[in-house]
Design an enzyme around this catalytic site. Sequence first.
Site, PDB file in Angstrom:
ATOM      1  CG  HIS A 139      35.434  49.522  32.267  1.00 19.14           C
ATOM      2  ND1 HIS A 139      36.755  49.918  32.186  1.00 19.14           N
ATOM      3  CD2 HIS A 139      34.906  50.215  33.299  1.00 19.14           C
ATOM      4  CE1 HIS A 139      36.995  50.811  33.129  1.00 19.14           C
ATOM      5  NE2 HIS A 139      35.885  51.009  33.820  1.00 19.14           N
ATOM      6  CB  SER A 266      35.569  54.087  34.924  1.00 23.54           C
ATOM      7  OG  SER A 266      36.186  53.267  35.863  1.00 23.54           O
TER       8      SER A 266
END
Length: 310
Positions: A139, A266
């Site tokens: 992502h 992330s």
Amino acid sequence: MTRDEHTSVSNQPEGLSAIAAEQPLFRGPSEGVEGTPAQPGSDGLEQLEGYRRPEYETLSAEVWTAPTAELRDIGEASFGPAHPVAETVHGPDDRVQVTNTTTYPWRAHASLLITAADNSRWIGTGWFIGPHTLATAGHVVHIKNSGVAGRDGWVKSIQVMPGRNGTALPYGSVTSTSFRSVTGWTDSGDENYDYGAIIIPTELGSTTGWFGFGAWPDADLLKVVGNISGYPGDKPPGTQWYDGRAVSSVNPLKVYYDIDTAGGQSGSAVYRMFNGGRYGIAVHAYGGATTNSGTRITRPVYDNLLAWTA
């Protein structure tokens, strides 16, 4: 025929295909050519000044505040600000700031400034796995199901800043427009396949060094200590923070751990010490009420990461 969710895809015309690797599934690390390497600890944790193993210490309660930085975690681009899988600090915040980011392994972690297709900007983390390749979350490179017009799909560009320390960029920065992921993420948005890579147009990784990576069976992973360092958005912008604890559990595609993280991390490496080196075992991507989690490096993930370093 069942589609292979690990089929490699690229935002460039010359997509790469996975290649096979013989057992054992390890690709070794490199410490680069500059600076003094940091030595791994015998207990599987990094030897970082100020860091104390959480289970051995009585920690006072702390209040963790949500990120207030102008630039938000790239996870929000796909999942929204209230998504239930945001990276999490559980109880007392055990993270310690890395103040010298010019030694290995800290310089092999990179702060990412991501420009999405709609020109919105976000933050994330990546880690070198070769001279011109960084591993990260899927992502980070490909936004999925944002619900915002013009935002979904491959991001427009990523500014890679290895070893960033606030406003200091000891290794400069390089901007990439070449990314990799797999159909399990780009087509399906399945968190079990949330991994990818950033291909940079220089060999900066030969200076910073890179991590090894490998695939281990369940029994091995359940015995190891996981380490995570990255660039969380709830700390001063561009500062690197580390934490480590034992792996809590695994399933065929994920690794779970009670290691404190926050939005902006992330794509961080979840890595272990092995034969004196540092090897990625998962790509950090998600949080939860009691544990955070990363996409496990399995045989297909290993094959793709290896192909993307070619």
